[in-house]
Design a protein around this motif. Structure first.
Motif, PDB file in Angstrom:
ATOM      1  N   LEU A 221     -22.103  30.983  76.545  1.00 20.92           N
ATOM      2  CA  LEU A 221     -23.180  31.758  77.163  1.00 20.92           C
ATOM      3  C   LEU A 221     -22.882  32.046  78.628  1.00 20.92           C
ATOM      4  N   LEU A 222     -22.369  31.061  79.340  1.00 17.96           N
ATOM      5  CA  LEU A 222     -22.049  31.262  80.752  1.00 17.96           C
ATOM      6  C   LEU A 222     -20.939  32.293  80.931  1.00 17.96           C
ATOM      7  N   ARG A 223     -19.943  32.294  80.036  1.00 18.13           N
ATOM      8  CA  ARG A 223     -18.902  33.320  80.113  1.00 18.13           C
ATOM      9  C   ARG A 223     -19.491  34.712  79.867  1.00 18.13           C
ATOM     10  N   GLN A 224     -20.362  34.809  78.880  1.00 23.41           N
ATOM     11  CA  GLN A 224     -20.961  36.102  78.560  1.00 23.41           C
ATOM     12  C   GLN A 224     -21.865  36.610  79.673  1.00 23.41           C
ATOM     13  N   SER A 225     -22.398  35.695  80.475  1.00 26.28           N
ATOM     14  CA  SER A 225     -23.296  36.106  81.559  1.00 26.28           C
ATOM     15  C   SER A 225     -22.587  36.964  82.597  1.00 26.28           C
ATOM     16  N   GLN A 226     -21.264  36.890  82.631  1.00 23.85           N
ATOM     17  CA  GLN A 226     -20.501  37.685  83.590  1.00 23.85           C
ATOM     18  C   GLN A 226     -20.201  39.084  83.080  1.00 23.85           C
ATOM     19  N   ALA A 227     -20.427  39.309  81.789  1.00 21.41           N
ATOM     20  CA  ALA A 227     -20.028  40.588  81.198  1.00 21.41           C
ATOM     21  C   ALA A 227     -21.191  41.403  80.648  1.00 21.41           C
ATOM     22  N   LEU A 228     -22.288  40.764  80.291  1.00 24.44           N
ATOM     23  CA  LEU A 228     -23.382  41.464  79.626  1.00 24.44           C
ATOM     24  C   LEU A 228     -24.483  41.839  80.599  1.00 24.44           C
ATOM     25  N   ALA A 229     -25.171  42.938  80.282  1.00 29.94           N
ATOM     26  CA  ALA A 229     -26.382  43.297  81.021  1.00 29.94           C
ATOM     27  C   ALA A 229     -27.436  42.222  80.776  1.00 29.94           C
ATOM     28  N   ARG A 230     -28.363  42.063  81.723  1.00 33.04           N
ATOM     29  CA  ARG A 230     -29.318  40.954  81.646  1.00 33.04           C
ATOM     30  C   ARG A 230     -30.129  40.954  80.346  1.00 33.04           C
ATOM     31  N   ASP A 231     -30.662  42.109  79.936  1.00 23.96           N
ATOM     32  CA  ASP A 231     -31.451  42.151  78.704  1.00 23.96           C
ATOM     33  C   ASP A 231     -30.616  41.720  77.503  1.00 23.96           C
ATOM     34  N   GLU A 232     -29.393  42.233  77.413  1.00 21.55           N
ATOM     35  CA  GLU A 232     -28.526  41.883  76.308  1.00 21.55           C
ATOM     36  C   GLU A 232     -28.164  40.401  76.351  1.00 21.55           C
ATOM     37  N   LEU A 233     -27.919  39.891  77.556  1.00 24.33           N
ATOM     38  CA  LEU A 233     -27.569  38.479  77.703  1.00 24.33           C
ATOM     39  C   LEU A 233     -28.716  37.590  77.227  1.00 24.33           C
ATOM     40  N   LEU A 234     -29.944  37.933  77.583  1.00 23.95           N
ATOM     41  CA  LEU A 234     -31.084  37.108  77.181  1.00 23.95           C
ATOM     42  C   LEU A 234     -31.299  37.153  75.673  1.00 23.95           C
ATOM     43  N   ASP A 235     -30.990  38.291  75.058  1.00 18.59           N
ATOM     44  CA  ASP A 235     -31.057  38.361  73.596  1.00 18.59           C
ATOM     45  C   ASP A 235     -30.021  37.434  72.962  1.00 18.59           C
ATOM     46  N   VAL A 236     -28.793  37.475  73.510  1.00 16.78           N
ATOM     47  CA  VAL A 236     -27.737  36.601  73.014  1.00 16.78           C
ATOM     48  C   VAL A 236     -28.131  35.138  73.218  1.00 16.78           C
ATOM     49  N   ALA A 237     -28.705  34.826  74.380  1.00 19.23           N
ATOM     50  CA  ALA A 237     -29.112  33.455  74.678  1.00 19.23           C
ATOM     51  C   ALA A 237     -30.174  32.978  73.700  1.00 19.23           C
ATOM     52  N   ALA A 238     -31.141  33.852  73.378  1.00 25.61           N
ATOM     53  CA  ALA A 238     -32.194  33.474  72.435  1.00 25.61           C
ATOM     54  C   ALA A 238     -31.601  33.180  71.056  1.00 25.61           C
ATOM     55  N   ALA A 239     -30.630  33.995  70.638  1.00 25.96           N
ATOM     56  CA  ALA A 239     -29.990  33.777  69.344  1.00 25.96           C
ATOM     57  C   ALA A 239     -29.225  32.458  69.323  1.00 25.96           C
ATOM     58  N   LYS A 240     -28.543  32.141  70.427  1.00 26.73           N
ATOM     59  CA  LYS A 240     -27.818  30.870  70.504  1.00 26.73           C
ATOM     60  C   LYS A 240     -28.794  29.694  70.461  1.00 26.73           C
ATOM     61  N   PHE A 241     -29.920  29.837  71.151  1.00 25.89           N
ATOM     62  CA  PHE A 241     -30.929  28.773  71.154  1.00 25.89           C
ATOM     63  C   PHE A 241     -31.435  28.521  69.740  1.00 25.89           C
ATOM     64  N   ALA A 242     -31.769  29.607  69.028  1.00 24.99           N
ATOM     65  CA  ALA A 242     -32.285  29.466  67.663  1.00 24.99           C
ATOM     66  C   ALA A 242     -31.253  28.824  66.738  1.00 24.99           C
ATOM     67  N   ALA A 243     -29.984  29.254  66.888  1.00 25.13           N
ATOM     68  CA  ALA A 243     -28.932  28.704  66.039  1.00 25.13           C
ATOM     69  C   ALA A 243     -28.735  27.211  66.310  1.00 25.13           C
ATOM     70  N   CYS A 244     -28.765  26.840  67.580  1.00 31.44           N
ATOM     71  CA  CYS A 244     -28.602  25.422  67.924  1.00 31.44           C
ATOM     72  C   CYS A 244     -29.777  24.595  67.406  1.00 31.44           C
ATOM     73  N   LEU A 245     -30.995  25.111  67.579  1.00 34.20           N
ATOM     74  CA  LEU A 245     -32.180  24.366  67.153  1.00 34.20           C
ATOM     75  C   LEU A 245     -32.185  24.154  65.644  1.00 34.20           C
ATOM     76  N   ALA A 246     -31.699  25.148  64.902  1.00 34.92           N
ATOM     77  CA  ALA A 246     -31.699  25.056  63.445  1.00 34.92           C
ATOM     78  C   ALA A 246     -30.533  24.242  62.902  1.00 34.92           C
ATOM     79  N   SER A 247     -29.579  23.922  63.738  1.00 34.19           N
ATOM     80  CA  SER A 247     -28.396  23.188  63.283  1.00 34.19           C
ATOM     81  C   SER A 247     -28.717  21.708  63.091  1.00 34.19           C
ATOM     82  N   ASP A 248     -27.826  21.024  62.381  1.00 28.37           N
ATOM     83  CA  ASP A 248     -27.993  19.577  62.207  1.00 28.37           C
ATOM     84  C   ASP A 248     -28.021  18.866  63.557  1.00 28.37           C
TER      85      ASP A 248
END
Length: 272
Positions: A221-248
């Motif tokens: 996520l931190l690497r992507q923060s240097q390349a993505l627009a803020r709105d897109e980055l926050l969408d990616v961050a939300a998806a990562k959060f959901a994936a982590c929360l749902a993981s074992d």
């Protein structure tokens, strides 16, 4: 990483979840030869596929961490008639190493001492955490030699900012561990080799309290923060959060918190 697959200029030792890689060309101040670049890159690539590894420590044997690239090796290629494209390809290999180190899923810790020049500064800047002994001296010496810090420039600028990177690259100024700490090039400075080891071990213990997949996702996520627009980055961050929360791993972490116990990954201890 199987030790027999590494050149003798790179040594490795794995204990539990920690892999230690050391530059091992002390008579040349660990200047990075071709086999060292390829060997270290291969070691990191193999480690990236090992889900049991959580921390990689990079250090240098002898009096210095790394004096930069092996310029004699480059000159020998030029004198032997290597083309500009061949030289560029050799140089680009170092960029592959830098990118691999920067994007490693495990947490990377670089411990430096003595001379940390050129490519050695790059390795320090591409790592997640850098610890320096007080005898460390940093220099971006390329322009004083009539060349450019080609592959390390973006990683140094990311770590200390374009302004300071410009100053150090365009003057070849030598800075000490105190200056490196002030600039953010290093995260901790210690007195000597003994304290360097102790500090590294403390950092490893802290890393092992954190969930490995969550750490890898955070680094991404931190690497992507240097390349993505803020709105897109926050969408990616939300998806990562959901994936982590749902993981074992995520379920275990939340349950451990609510049950007031340590999560399962806390059972992994640093092996000495």
């Amino acid at each position: 990483m199987r030790a027999e697959l590494l050149p003798p200029t790179i040594t490795s030792a794995q204990a539990g979840a920690v892999l230690r890689l050391s530059l091992n060309r002390p008579n040349a101040a660990n200047a990075m030869s071709d086999d060292m670049v390829v060997g270290l890159t291969n070691a990191l690539q193999a480690a990236a596929a090992d889900s049991n590894l959580r921390v990689i420590v990079l250090s240098g044997n002898g009096r210095s961490f790394c004096a930069g690239g092996d310029l004699n090796g480059f000159l020998a290629r030029v004198d032997a008639g290597a083309s500009a494209s061949d030289i560029a390809a050799m140089n680009r290999q170092y960029g592959t190493l830098m990118q691999q180190l920067s994007e490693q899923p495990q947490v990377t810790i670089t411990c430096v001492h003595g001379a940390v020049y050129g490519g050695g500064v790059g390795l320090a800047c591409a790592s997640d955490i850098t610890i320096a002994a007080d005898d460390a001296r940093f220099r971006l010496s390329e322009t004083s030699l009539g060349i450019v810090p080609a592959q390390i420039a973006p990683f140094v600028a990311d770590r200390i900012g374009p302004s300071e990177a410009r100053r150090l690259m365009l003057t070849g100024t030598v800075i000490d561990a105190s200056d490196g700490y002030r600039l953010g090039l290093v995260h901790e400075r210690v007195a000597d080799a003994k304290e360097l080891t102790a500090s590294c071990d403390r950092v490893i213990d802290n890393v092992l309290t954190c969930a490995p997949n969550a750490n890898a996702a955070t680094k991404s996520l931190l690497r992507q923060s240097q390349a993505l627009a803020r709105d897109e980055l926050l969408d990616v961050a939300a998806a990562k959060f959901a994936a982590c929360l749902a993981s074992d791993e995520g379920r275990e972490g939340v349950l451990a918190f609510t049950e007031k116990r340590a999560p399962s990954w806390r059972g992994v201890k640093r092996s000495t």
